[in-house]
Design a protein around this motif. Structure first.
Motif, PDB file in Angstrom:
ATOM      1  N   LYS A  15      75.401  -5.727 -18.558  1.00 26.86           N
ATOM      2  CA  LYS A  15      74.942  -4.345 -18.684  1.00 26.86           C
ATOM      3  C   LYS A  15      74.986  -3.601 -17.353  1.00 26.86           C
ATOM      4  O   LYS A  15      74.770  -2.396 -17.319  1.00 26.86           O
ATOM      5  N   SER A  16      75.235  -4.307 -16.266  1.00 29.12           N
ATOM      6  CA  SER A  16      75.211  -3.671 -14.950  1.00 29.12           C
ATOM      7  C   SER A  16      76.616  -3.564 -14.367  1.00 29.12           C
ATOM      8  O   SER A  16      77.585  -3.981 -14.979  1.00 29.12           O
ATOM      9  N   ASN A  17      76.695  -3.021 -13.168  1.00 28.96           N
ATOM     10  CA  ASN A  17      77.967  -2.919 -12.455  1.00 28.96           C
ATOM     11  C   ASN A  17      78.129  -4.036 -11.431  1.00 28.96           C
ATOM     12  O   ASN A  17      79.020  -3.983 -10.602  1.00 28.96           O
ATOM     13  N   ILE A  18      77.246  -5.031 -11.491  1.00 21.13           N
ATOM     14  CA  ILE A  18      77.315  -6.147 -10.547  1.00 21.13           C
ATOM     15  C   ILE A  18      78.520  -7.006 -10.902  1.00 21.13           C
ATOM     16  O   ILE A  18      78.717  -7.372 -12.060  1.00 21.13           O
ATOM     17  N   GLY A  19      79.331  -7.347  -9.914  1.00 22.38           N
ATOM     18  CA  GLY A  19      80.517  -8.156 -10.154  1.00 22.38           C
ATOM     19  C   GLY A  19      80.239  -9.643 -10.131  1.00 22.38           C
ATOM     20  O   GLY A  19      80.854 -10.414 -10.864  1.00 22.38           O
ATOM     21  N   GLU A  20      79.302 -10.068  -9.284  1.00 19.38           N
ATOM     22  CA  GLU A  20      79.027 -11.502  -9.144  1.00 19.38           C
ATOM     23  C   GLU A  20      77.622 -11.697  -8.596  1.00 19.38           C
ATOM     24  O   GLU A  20      77.153 -10.919  -7.782  1.00 19.38           O
ATOM     25  N   ILE A  21      76.970 -12.786  -9.058  1.00 25.80           N
ATOM     26  CA  ILE A  21      75.661 -13.163  -8.540  1.00 25.80           C
ATOM     27  C   ILE A  21      75.592 -14.684  -8.482  1.00 25.80           C
ATOM     28  O   ILE A  21      76.096 -15.359  -9.364  1.00 25.80           O
ATOM     29  N   SER A  22      74.991 -15.210  -7.413  1.00 27.98           N
ATOM     30  CA  SER A  22      74.795 -16.655  -7.260  1.00 27.98           C
ATOM     31  C   SER A  22      73.315 -16.928  -7.029  1.00 27.98           C
ATOM     32  O   SER A  22      72.674 -16.254  -6.228  1.00 27.98           O
TER      33      SER A  22
END
Length: 159
Positions: A15-22
């Motif tokens: 739902k967000s514009n975040i491309g990657e999260i660790s």
């Protein structure tokens, strides 16, 4: 981090514009990357296995697989059937324990939230719940056999 928390992260990322999260903790590391088709790569540091999970809204929840073949007398129409697929890599079980009854079999009426099978992944037993309402017409996997991500488990005739 358990599977439900990972699914929640997937929803948030989609739902967000975040491309990657660790995210890393004592048990391992989870990396979620957004692509053209929302796909999540989850890597567990201790076991070095990769689990790929589609966004929950895209794929129906897996359904229990029967070791016995479906009766030949019932020939479902393939054009209206829903395929329930595995959301993870693991070992498929039709029963919660050897002395318990089968969770879902051919002819079983299912509804959203009903537990269809168990998939064991990294010593964790994950209950796989139905996301559709209908009747199981065919079990595609044998009990206690390994399954891959997105592998068809059941065919369901929608109600």
């Amino acid at each position: 981090m358990d599977l439900k928390q990972i699914h929640e992260l997937i929803k948030i990322i989609n739902k967000s514009n975040i491309g990657e999260i660790s995210i890393e903790d004592k048990d391992g590391k989870v990396t979620i990357k957004q692509k053209e088709e929302p796909v999540v790569n989850v890597t567990s540091a201790p076991a070095h296995q990769v689990y790929t999970t589609a966004a929950p809204a895209v794929t129906p929840a897996p359904v229990a697989v029967d070791a016995a073949p479906a009766p030949a007398a019932v020939t479902p129409k393939a054009d209206n059937l829903i395929t329930v697929k595995s959301p993870m890599i693991g070992t498929f079980y039709r029963r919660p324990s050897p002395d318990k009854p089968i969770l879902a079999d051919v002819g079983t009426e299912i509804a959203p939230g009903k537990v269809l099978c168990i998939i064991e992944a990294m010593k964790l037993f994950n209950e796989i719940e139905s996301e559709v309402k209908g009747t199981i017409v065919k079990v595609l996997v044998e009990d206690a056999s390994p399954v891959e991500y997105d592998q068809p488990l059941f065919l369901v005739e929608p109600a």
